[in-house]
Design a protein around this motif. Structure first.
Motif, PDB file in Angstrom:
ATOM      1  N   GLU A 105       0.727  -1.168  -0.199  1.00 25.79           N
ATOM      2  CA  GLU A 105      -0.093  -0.258  -0.202  1.00 25.79           C
ATOM      3  C   GLU A 105       0.928   1.437  -0.024  1.00 25.79           C
ATOM      4  O   GLU A 105       0.519   2.428  -0.973  1.00 25.79           O
ATOM      5  CB  GLU A 105      -0.891   0.167   1.190  1.00 25.79           C
ATOM      6  CG  GLU A 105      -1.798  -0.958   1.321  1.00 25.79           C
ATOM      7  CD  GLU A 105      -3.083  -1.326   2.350  1.00 25.79           C
ATOM      8  OE1 GLU A 105      -2.980  -0.196   3.354  1.00 25.79           O
ATOM      9  OE2 GLU A 105      -3.127  -2.339   2.548  1.00 25.79           O
ATOM     10  N   ARG A 108       2.214   1.816  -3.870  1.00 30.04           N
ATOM     11  CA  ARG A 108       1.451   2.665  -4.159  1.00 30.04           C
ATOM     12  C   ARG A 108       1.266   3.504  -4.472  1.00 30.04           C
ATOM     13  O   ARG A 108       1.431   4.871  -5.014  1.00 30.04           O
ATOM     14  CB  ARG A 108      -0.030   1.228  -4.587  1.00 30.04           C
ATOM     15  CG  ARG A 108       0.676  -0.501  -5.190  1.00 30.04           C
ATOM     16  CD  ARG A 108      -1.289  -0.811  -5.309  1.00 30.04           C
ATOM     17  NE  ARG A 108      -1.415  -0.760  -4.115  1.00 30.04           N
ATOM     18  CZ  ARG A 108      -1.849  -1.918  -3.153  1.00 30.04           C
ATOM     19  NH1 ARG A 108      -0.771  -3.061  -3.764  1.00 30.04           N
ATOM     20  NH2 ARG A 108      -2.096  -2.267  -1.991  1.00 30.04           N
ATOM     21  N   ALA A 109       1.265   4.480  -3.017  1.00 29.29           N
ATOM     22  CA  ALA A 109       0.758   5.189  -2.585  1.00 29.29           C
ATOM     23  C   ALA A 109       1.481   6.415  -3.466  1.00 29.29           C
ATOM     24  O   ALA A 109       1.348   6.981  -3.786  1.00 29.29           O
ATOM     25  CB  ALA A 109       0.551   5.879  -1.256  1.00 29.29           C
ATOM     26  N   ARG A 110       2.999   6.247  -3.189  1.00 29.29           N
ATOM     27  CA  ARG A 110       4.000   7.141  -3.724  1.00 29.29           C
ATOM     28  C   ARG A 110       4.501   6.965  -5.009  1.00 29.29           C
ATOM     29  O   ARG A 110       5.846   6.860  -5.386  1.00 29.29           O
ATOM     30  CB  ARG A 110       5.437   7.101  -2.185  1.00 29.29           C
ATOM     31  CG  ARG A 110       5.893   5.712  -2.651  1.00 29.29           C
ATOM     32  CD  ARG A 110       7.366   6.285  -1.031  1.00 29.29           C
ATOM     33  NE  ARG A 110       7.688   4.930  -0.603  1.00 29.29           N
ATOM     34  CZ  ARG A 110       8.700   4.875   0.494  1.00 29.29           C
ATOM     35  NH1 ARG A 110       8.832   5.676   0.715  1.00 29.29           N
ATOM     36  NH2 ARG A 110       8.454   3.651   0.624  1.00 29.29           N
TER      37      ARG A 110
END
Length: 155
Positions: A105, A108-110
């Protein structure tokens, strides 16, 4: 999304080194008798203010692992630093899959990449960082911290 998945798989593969551990975060200390091949005990402190016991072990890789054990005999935190990542699959035990999910997660977020990461999952916080030859991190169960113990006490 592929970089996050491949990063998690790489970490999992890298961390499957052979160490005779007996338990993990949320369980009994990993090296209660310190007789495992490739590790040596550096220090074992008496209960600190009757809150917990700190056991410090040096792995064959040179990485130092500190286990914080509550009065109930359960490891509530692990801290590591050294030239190689600690064997998180062993030290986190049942918390390793949620850690990998959280790590995916974060990446994916960065948008992928490597670097320091803070994974916050229900009942688990893992902070990792460093670079080749110098890694550090800590993992702890916030709900299991003894009264009066703060995350910054775990070093």
């Amino acid at each position: 999304m592929k970089p996050a998945i491949s990063l998690a798989m790489t970490i999992a593969a890298t961390l499957t080194i052979s160490i005779d551990t007996r338990a993990e975060l949320g369980g009994a200390p990993s090296w209660p008798d310190h007789s495992s091949v490739g590790i040596s005990i550096l220090a074992q402190q008496a209960p600190l203010a009757a809150k917990y016991t700190l056991s410090e072990t040096k792995l064959r890789s040179g990485t130092v692992v500190r286990e914080y054990v509550g009065q109930d005999g359960v490891v509530f935190a692990v801290v590591w630093h050294g030239p190689q990542m600690a064997p998180l699959n062993k030290l986190l035990g049942a918390y390793f899959p949620p850690y990998i999910d959280g790590l995916n997660e974060v990446h994916r977020a960065r948008g992928g990449g490597n670097g320091a990461a803070i994974v916050r999952q229900p009942g688990l916080i893992v902070q990792t960082g460093g670079h080749m030859g110098s890694f550090a991190g800590r993992a702890y169960l916030p709900q299991a911290l003894p009264p009066g113990t703060e995350p910054d006490d775990l070093q």
